[in-house]
Scaffold this active site. Structure first.
Site, PDB file in Angstrom:
ATOM      1  N   LYS A   1     -10.887   3.425   4.735  1.00  0.00           N
ATOM      2  CA  LYS A   1     -11.408   4.337   3.703  1.00  0.00           C
ATOM      3  C   LYS A   1     -12.915   4.425   3.904  1.00  0.00           C
ATOM      4  CE  LYS A   1     -12.273   0.913   0.116  1.00  0.00           C
ATOM      5  NZ  LYS A   1     -12.090   0.513  -1.249  1.00  0.00           N
TER       6      LYS A   1
ATOM      7  N   PHE B   1     -10.230  -8.538  -8.246  1.00  0.00           N
ATOM      8  CA  PHE B   1      -9.795  -7.136  -8.207  1.00  0.00           C
ATOM      9  C   PHE B   1     -10.808  -6.233  -7.528  1.00  0.00           C
ATOM     10  CE2 PHE B   1      -7.909  -9.130 -12.010  1.00  0.00           C
ATOM     11  CZ  PHE B   1      -6.569  -9.007 -11.676  1.00  0.00           C
TER      12      PHE B   1
ATOM     13  N   GLU C   1     -13.144  -2.891  -1.558  1.00  0.00           N
ATOM     14  CA  GLU C   1     -14.158  -2.728  -0.526  1.00  0.00           C
ATOM     15  C   GLU C   1     -14.865  -1.398  -0.712  1.00  0.00           C
ATOM     16  OE1 GLU C   1     -12.973  -3.627   3.515  1.00  0.00           O
ATOM     17  OE2 GLU C   1     -11.558  -5.082   2.719  1.00  0.00           O
TER      18      GLU C   1
ATOM     19  N   CYS D   1      -5.101  -5.419   1.876  1.00  0.00           N
ATOM     20  CA  CYS D   1      -4.465  -5.992   0.687  1.00  0.00           C
ATOM     21  C   CYS D   1      -3.166  -5.329   0.259  1.00  0.00           C
ATOM     22  CB  CYS D   1      -5.443  -5.962  -0.470  1.00  0.00           C
ATOM     23  SG  CYS D   1      -6.969  -6.786  -0.055  1.00  0.00           S
TER      24      CYS D   1
ATOM     25  N   ASN E   1      -2.057  -4.591  -7.595  1.00  0.00           N
ATOM     26  CA  ASN E   1      -2.094  -3.924  -6.290  1.00  0.00           C
ATOM     27  C   ASN E   1      -0.819  -3.127  -6.019  1.00  0.00           C
ATOM     28  OD1 ASN E   1      -4.648  -4.532  -5.593  1.00  0.00           O
ATOM     29  ND2 ASN E   1      -4.171  -5.999  -3.986  1.00  0.00           N
TER      30      ASN E   1
HETATM   31  C1  UGA Z   1      -7.616  -2.889  -3.255  1.00  0.00           C
HETATM   32  C2  UGA Z   1      -7.660  -2.775  -4.782  1.00  0.00           C
HETATM   33  O1  UGA Z   1      -8.114  -1.472  -5.166  1.00  0.00           O
HETATM   34  C3  UGA Z   1      -8.592  -3.825  -5.380  1.00  0.00           C
HETATM   35  O2  UGA Z   1      -8.527  -3.764  -6.798  1.00  0.00           O
HETATM   36  C4  UGA Z   1      -8.132  -5.189  -4.894  1.00  0.00           C
HETATM   37  O3  UGA Z   1      -8.984  -6.223  -5.396  1.00  0.00           O
HETATM   38  C5  UGA Z   1      -8.166  -5.214  -3.383  1.00  0.00           C
HETATM   39  O4  UGA Z   1      -7.272  -4.211  -2.883  1.00  0.00           O
HETATM   40  C6  UGA Z   1      -7.718  -6.583  -2.927  1.00  0.00           C
HETATM   41  O5  UGA Z   1      -6.596  -6.966  -3.199  1.00  0.00           O
HETATM   42  O6  UGA Z   1      -8.560  -7.301  -2.377  1.00  0.00           O
HETATM   43  P1  UGA Z   1      -9.196  -2.061  -1.288  1.00  0.00           P
HETATM   44  O7  UGA Z   1      -8.058  -2.440  -0.396  1.00  0.00           O
HETATM   45  O8  UGA Z   1     -10.548  -2.520  -0.933  1.00  0.00           O
HETATM   46  O9  UGA Z   1      -8.911  -2.567  -2.773  1.00  0.00           O
HETATM   47  O10 UGA Z   1      -9.288  -0.482  -1.339  1.00  0.00           O
HETATM   48  P2  UGA Z   1      -8.764   0.695  -2.281  1.00  0.00           P
HETATM   49  O11 UGA Z   1      -9.923   1.447  -2.783  1.00  0.00           O
HETATM   50  O12 UGA Z   1      -7.795   0.227  -3.288  1.00  0.00           O
HETATM   51  O13 UGA Z   1      -8.027   1.617  -1.224  1.00  0.00           O
HETATM   52  C7  UGA Z   1      -6.883   1.159  -0.507  1.00  0.00           C
HETATM   53  C8  UGA Z   1      -6.303   2.287   0.297  1.00  0.00           C
HETATM   54  O14 UGA Z   1      -5.710   3.262  -0.547  1.00  0.00           O
HETATM   55  C9  UGA Z   1      -7.320   3.053   1.157  1.00  0.00           C
HETATM   56  O15 UGA Z   1      -6.762   3.332   2.405  1.00  0.00           O
HETATM   57  C10 UGA Z   1      -7.571   4.315   0.369  1.00  0.00           C
HETATM   58  O16 UGA Z   1      -7.977   5.395   1.171  1.00  0.00           O
HETATM   59  C11 UGA Z   1      -6.180   4.552  -0.208  1.00  0.00           C
HETATM   60  N1  UGA Z   1      -6.205   5.383  -1.429  1.00  0.00           N
HETATM   61  C12 UGA Z   1      -6.834   4.968  -2.548  1.00  0.00           C
HETATM   62  C13 UGA Z   1      -5.513   6.592  -1.420  1.00  0.00           C
HETATM   63  O17 UGA Z   1      -4.904   6.989  -0.402  1.00  0.00           O
HETATM   64  N2  UGA Z   1      -5.510   7.336  -2.570  1.00  0.00           N
HETATM   65  C14 UGA Z   1      -6.133   6.952  -3.696  1.00  0.00           C
HETATM   66  O18 UGA Z   1      -6.065   7.691  -4.718  1.00  0.00           O
HETATM   67  C15 UGA Z   1      -6.820   5.739  -3.698  1.00  0.00           C
END
Ligand code: UGA
Length: 470
Positions: free
Chosen positions: A316, A147, A150, A255, A203
């Site tokens: 991000k 979980f 990045e 992801c 996810n």
């Molecule tokens: C995501 C999950 O958060 C992890 O728990 C999971 O392990 C991972 O995928 C995976 O499957 O490997 P990640 O893709 O690294 O992690 O990044 P996130 O922090 O979840 O952000 C994903 C996207 O959502 C980014 O573009 C971020 O800017 C966007 N985001 C996130 C939003 O637009 N709003 C939010 O409130 C949070």
């Protein structure tokens, strides 16, 4: 994921061995370096390699001999039909199986990769055992999804909210329990397919939460309110939580989109239609088009032939990863409208150049990768904040002056409003309709009596005391 997992076990005192098929990657890690940008990872690896708790081995045979629990951290890329491509994981399982043929001891192989329910027991286990010529009494399998996110990989790997392990073999259960005893996180044991499904559900749910906030952001713009106020109001309900309610240009990353699609597809393969999860991707694409339209709106005239600066290219902050970054469709959509696009990112430019080289000439000729923010902003009609890197938030008046029209479209609502005023910048915030939208029209009350009753019910009390509460 494999590297962060290995480094975390090592830091918690478990002797850990790592192997990767790419020799250069093995050499990089052995020298104490991280092969990609991730805050804190390199320091963690260097420390553990020096202490001798993390050892990079040169063959799978050596790994199979020295480690009693082996984690398979292989990619499961998406196929065009939404299903995952199992070829890398099948090939990895066969290779490991052959290496396990020469090992005369019980081994537990844990699938860390994201796989649809059933894969660990019906695909990985049989592949491994067939290649090794052994039975389930010698090679057990488990599923333990990852979980970590990045940009916060190290923290997530060292202190996960929970560790989920799907395992049925009793010997394997004992091994898992002793392995994770050094983590203070709760260990959730379940059936392998339940663990596999947990990853997709986690996810998809997070992606759905973001999509919900993104739809709210468009509504908020129209009624002249700030979506963050609503998110605060909703998110302070502990049943909901505030995290992952930040509206933006749509979610990116390798992801969420892959997993949501595979989740929906896998359910469909089992005859179940997931309507909610099925709408997550269309909502996300719509939000990205909306983000582009906010930028276009600020270019005088028809929006054509202007110049836009995109600040931040990664999906991000805290990473140079461009996979599924919303910057990419935004750049494509602007270029398709004839806009010249200048892009900047403190760490992701190298990867962006590689992406750009593969694009159509009509996109390539309209996009310039700027080496500095000054260069990106020079004569621009509008700038858009796609990643809130600290250097962008420390905007100077000189930057505003460089622009033809000093307008910043803040796609993340991260830019301080006071700073915008101080540096002569007009700020347009996605999801915030307070400045740019007319106040909502309130329908006229039919009679005076009705009006005062309505006001009485909702007005702020003027005196403190129970009798003053409406
Ligand atoms: C995501 C999950 O958060 C992890 O728990 C999971 O392990 C991972 O995928 C995976 O499957 O490997 P990640 O893709 O690294 O992690 O990044 P996130 O922090 O979840 O952000 C994903 C996207 O959502 C980014 O573009 C971020 O800017 C966007 N985001 C996130 C939003 O637009 N709003 C939010 O409130 C949070």
């Amino acid at each position: 994921m494999g590297l962060a997992t290995a480094a975390a076990f090592a830091r918690h005192g478990v002797p850990t061995f790592g192997y990767d098929v790419v020799p250069e990657r093995r050499a990089t890690v052995r020298a104490g370096h991280a092969p990609f940008h991730e805050d804190g990872l390199e320091a963690l690896i260097r420390g553990e390699v020096r202490r001798g708790r993390l050892t990079i081995v040169e063959s799978l045979e050596e790994l199979a001999r020295r480690a009693s629990v082996i984690f398979l951290c292989l990619p499961t890329p998406p196929r065009s039909d939404g299903r995952i491509d199992l070829r890398p994981i099948r090939a990895g399982a066969r290779q490991l199986g052959r290496a396990l043929a020469g090992v005369d001891a019980f081994r537990l192989v844990v699938v860390k990769s994201t796989v649809v329910p059933g894969t660990t027991e019906s695909v990985v286990g049989p592949e491994l055992r067939r290649a090794a010529g052994k039975g389930p009494d010698q090679i057990a399998v488990a599923a333990s999804p990852e979980f970590l996110a990045e940009g916060r990989m190290v923290e997530d790997a060292l202190h996960p909210d929970r560790v989920v392990v799907g395992v049925s073999d009793p010997r394997a259960v004992r091994l898992v329990e002793s392995l994770y005893a050094c983590f203070e996180s709760p260990l959730l044991l379940m059936a392998p397919a339940a663990a596999e499904m947990t990853k997709y559900v986690a996810n998809s749910f997070l992606a759905m939460k973001i999509s919900f906030a993104n739809e709210l952001s468009r509504f908020s713009e129209q009624v002249g309110i700030d979506v963050d106020d609503v998110a605060r109001g909703l998110g302070s309900d502990r049943r909901v939580g505030r995290r992952f309610l930040d509206a933006g240009p749509g979610f990116g990353g390798s992801c969420f989109s892959k997993d949501v699609q595979a989740f929906v597809r896998s359910a469909r393969d089992h005859g179940v239609r997931l309507r909610l999860a099925g709408q997550v991707m269309p909502v996300n694409d719509e939000q990205t088009r909306h983000a582009t339209s906010l930028i276009l709106r600020e270019i005088p005239g028809t929006g054509r032939r202007g110049t836009a600066a995109i600040l931040g290219l990664a999906f991000k902050e805290g990473t140079d990863d461009l996979r599924e970054s919303r910057a990419l469709p935004i750049v494509e959509q602007l270029a398709a409208r004839g806009v010249s696009v200048r892009v900047h990112d403190p760490v992701a430019s190298v990867k962006f150049r590689a992406w750009l080289a593969d694009q159509k000439p009509s996109v390539r000729r309209r996009v310039t990768v700027a080496a500095t923010v000054d260069e990106a902003l020079d004569g621009a009609d509008v700038a858009a904040l796609q990643v809130p890197w600290p250097e962008y938030l420390a905007w100077s008046r000189a930057w505003s002056k460089r622009m033809r029209h000093p307008v910043l479209v803040d796609l993340r609502r991260a830019f301080p409003i006071e700073r915008a005023k101080a540096v002569g910048l007009r700020l347009v915030r996605l999801g915030d309709g307070r400045a740019s939208v007319e106040p909502p029209r309130v329908p006229r009350a039919r009679s005076a009596a009705r009006t005062s009753a309505t006001v009485g019910a909702f007005a702020r009390p003027t005196a403190v005391g129970p009798e003053a509460v409406g």
